[in-house]
Enzyme design. Structure first.
Site, short mmCIF file in Angstrom:
data_model
loop_
_atom_site.label_atom_id
_atom_site.label_comp_id
_atom_site.label_asym_id
_atom_site.label_seq_id
_atom_site.Cartn_x
_atom_site.Cartn_y
_atom_site.Cartn_z
N CYS A 385 0.83 -1.03 -0.14
CA CYS A 385 0.02 -0.09 0.00
C CYS A 385 0.94 1.29 -0.32
O CYS A 385 1.50 1.62 -1.10
CB CYS A 385 -0.89 0.22 1.13
SG CYS A 385 -2.50 0.65 0.72
N HIS A 511 -3.77 -5.18 0.60
CA HIS A 511 -3.12 -5.60 2.00
C HIS A 511 -3.00 -7.12 1.98
O HIS A 511 -4.36 -7.55 2.39
CB HIS A 511 -3.97 -4.97 2.96
CG HIS A 511 -3.76 -3.53 3.27
ND1 HIS A 511 -2.58 -2.98 3.94
CD2 HIS A 511 -4.30 -2.56 2.64
CE1 HIS A 511 -2.65 -1.78 3.95
NE2 HIS A 511 -3.74 -1.21 3.37
N GLU A 513 -1.71 -9.04 3.84
CA GLU A 513 -1.54 -9.67 5.05
C GLU A 513 -2.77 -9.98 5.54
O GLU A 513 -2.67 -10.68 6.66
CB GLU A 513 -1.00 -8.53 5.91
CG GLU A 513 -1.36 -7.36 6.43
CD GLU A 513 -1.37 -6.09 5.29
OE1 GLU A 513 -1.22 -6.37 4.20
OE2 GLU A 513 -1.63 -4.81 5.52
N1 GLN Z 1 -1.97 6.72 2.48
C1 GLN Z 1 -2.08 5.85 1.34
C2 GLN Z 1 -3.44 6.17 0.81
O1 GLN Z 1 -4.39 6.66 1.34
C3 GLN Z 1 -1.88 4.66 1.44
C4 GLN Z 1 -3.02 3.86 2.60
C5 GLN Z 1 -2.30 2.64 3.10
O2 GLN Z 1 -1.17 2.55 3.15
N2 GLN Z 1 -3.10 1.77 3.63
O3 GLN Z 1 -3.58 5.65 -0.33
#
Ligand code: GLN
Length: 537
Positions: A385, A511, A513
């Protein structure tokens, strides 16, 4: 008839109620029962989505996009229980439903009160998991007995037995039995008091799980049984797991936990289903423990993030690394490195580096610098992410030569916004549940590292983000050697980037995970650890 198990905690918080609940779910499933799990949290936030990981650990995301407590991660890692928004309730969410109904005039002029309106809504939340395919619903009540906020939940589970029959409701209470060094003994008084408080509000626990640092004697268990009105067999100790949290189900099974649950429900109501006569099948689980205990060497993995010193902030990532370690037969030695105190020399000794997700700009340059280092030094890299977005920023700056490239999240005025907001996200001010959330499909390119790991080209993964790789820079990035390895089915949103020239460099917008289990590690974590093992040699 669906049976209900309620798990409460007393004496202190952080006793591991979630792990105990998940372990019980796993043991009952191993006996062939269909289990459903949920968490009821007494705080006022509608969900944990807006809470800082410092306060509350990671925000765990479900397929349906619910942002939930990290205990739901334990439920998914230990059991097959399908989870949805009905598995995650807070006081805020309960009140929101009641107040909405009040505004719609649905209470027909009545005075709306905690009892019965809030308690009815809580009972509705518990019943939402009942179905003809569910043998058992396990409801974990967050907080500690005695807290003001917990009371409506405790009152509701008390009433629940009145509505559905006492024989269909089992109360498990988790307490701490501390060891006092000065007198060299285990102290049972806090447990007695905690059970006393439950009984004051009309709940007699059926099983006590006593968290201990020292083995409990039969004499201590029988003393607790006497004071708390319980058969000694229903006073079960749960020592600290020495090695891994995955030992907990087997420890509890050895002490008769699942058997006592079965005895409670089916000896009272009769008609014991055949499969319950059998002990649970724990072959897979024992095998995991064997592998965990007998690794062939270790790999050193750095996790470089804002909350690297806080052990619960990246909980699912640490667990997923361990799952991949089990599969690859290596012990994972994780070093958490706060990205605002980055020391590149530390990265040099690593077999793999992971940059996790995050929000806010603290430590962002440290993360970008980390990516540069691992890219140039050919250390296996896994960006998740925000970690993937940092990889794109780094590549744009140092390979494509766009010096001040950045994400609009951190520098809205950047001349090279390689990470940007989707149009529909630009005017949102409400901070709760407005991100791209939950399970989304992606299509992988055939020649990618990711496709090789998954063994297929169509996947679904869970998301929680607002920002995206800016399509205006796609061609430039690709021409310079950043491979777009996956995108949404309409091709508009980039899901995975890779550097084919690098031994293992994968950044994912989702994600992974949240979809790894000890018995079934996530393919990308598996691939990352396999690459780290190779790097080590
Ligand atoms: N802050 C980033 C976004 O909003 C990444 C979000 C995250 O890593 N969950 O896209």
């Amino acid at each position: 008839m669906t049976k209900h198990i309620f798990i409460t905690g007393g004496v202190v918080s952080s006793l591991g109620k979630g792990l105990t609940a998940a372990s019980l779910g796993m043991l009952l499933e191993a006996r062939g029962l269909a289990v459903r799990m949920q968490k009821l949290d007494p705080y006022l936030n509608i969900d944990p989505g807006t809470m800082s990981p410092y306060q509350h650990g990671e925000v765990y995301v479900l397929d349906d996009g619910s942002e939930t407590d990290l205990d739901l991660g334990h439920y998914e890692r230990f059991t097959k229980s399908p989870l949805s928004h009905n598995s995650s309730w807070t006081t805020g969410k309960i009140y929101r439903n009641v107040l909405r109904r009040e505004r719609q005039g649905k209470y027909l002029g009545k005075t709306v009160q905690v009892i019965p309106h809030i308690t009815n809504e809580i009972k509705r939340a518990i019943k939402s998991l009942r179905s003809k395919d569910a043998d058992i619903v396990i409801s974990e009540i967050g907080g500690t007995v005695g807290d003001i906020e917990s009371l409506p939940f405790l009152e509701s589970i008390r009433q629940f037995a009145l509505d559905t029959g006492r024989e269909n409701c089992l109360y498990v209470h988790l307490t701490l039995v501390p060891y006092l060094k000065a007198s060299a003994e285990l102290k049972t008084k806090p447990t007695q008091h905690s059970v006393g408080r439950l009984r004051e509000i009309g709940i007699q626990p059926d099983i006590l799980i006593c968290r201990t640092e020292m083995p409990m004697s039969d004499a201590e268990r029988s003393k607790i049984g006497l004071f708390c009105n319980l058969d000694i067999r229903n006073v079960i100790e749960e020592p600290d797991a020495e090695f891994s949290i995955y030992e907990v189900p087997i420890m509890l099974h050895k002490r008769g936990f699942d058997q006592r649950v079965i005895d409670f429900f089916w000896n009272k109501t009769g008609g014991l289903p055949m499969q319950l006569l059998q002990p649970p099948d724990l072959t897979d689980w024992s095998e995991i423990l064997d592998r965990l205990k007998n690794p062939k060497g270790s790999v050193r993995i750095a996790v470089v993030g804002k909350y690297a010193k806080h052990k619960d902030a990246y909980k699912s990532i640490y667990e997923s690394l361990d799952h991949a370690g089990i599969k690859n037969n290596v012990k994972i030695k994780v070093t958490g490195i706060p990205s605002d105190e980055l020391d590149l020399a530390k990265l040099g000794g690593m077999d793999g580096v992971l940059v996790p997700g995050g929000f806010g700009d603290r430590g962002i340059e440290g993360k970008i610098e980390t990516v540069r280092y691992v890219r140039e030094n050919k250390i296996p890299f896994f960006g998740i992410c925000l970690g993937m977005q940092c990889a794109v920023i780094e590549f744009a700056r140092n390979v494509c030569g766009l010096d001040s490239a950045h994400s609009m999240e951190f520098t809205p005025a950047t001349p090279y916004p390689v990470i940007t907001l989707m149009d529909e996200q630009r005017n949102i001010t409400d901070k709760g549940g407005t991100m791209r959330l939950g399970s989304q499909p992606a299509v992988l390119t055939a020649d990618s590292t990711a496709c090789h790991c998954y063994g297929k080209s169509e996947i679904t993964e869970r998301h929680r983000h607002r920002f995206e790789l800016n399509n205006e820079y796609r061609e430039m990035l690709q021409k310079s050697g950043l491979h777009i390895a996956a995108a949404s089915p309409d091709g508009k949103l980039v899901e995975i980037v890779e550097i084919p020239e690098h031994p293992w460099f994968v950044g994912v917008q989702f994600h992974p995970e949240f979809k790894s289990q000890p018995t079934n590690p996530h393919p990308l974590f598996d691939g990352f650890i396999a690459a780290a093992v190779k790097h080590r040699k």
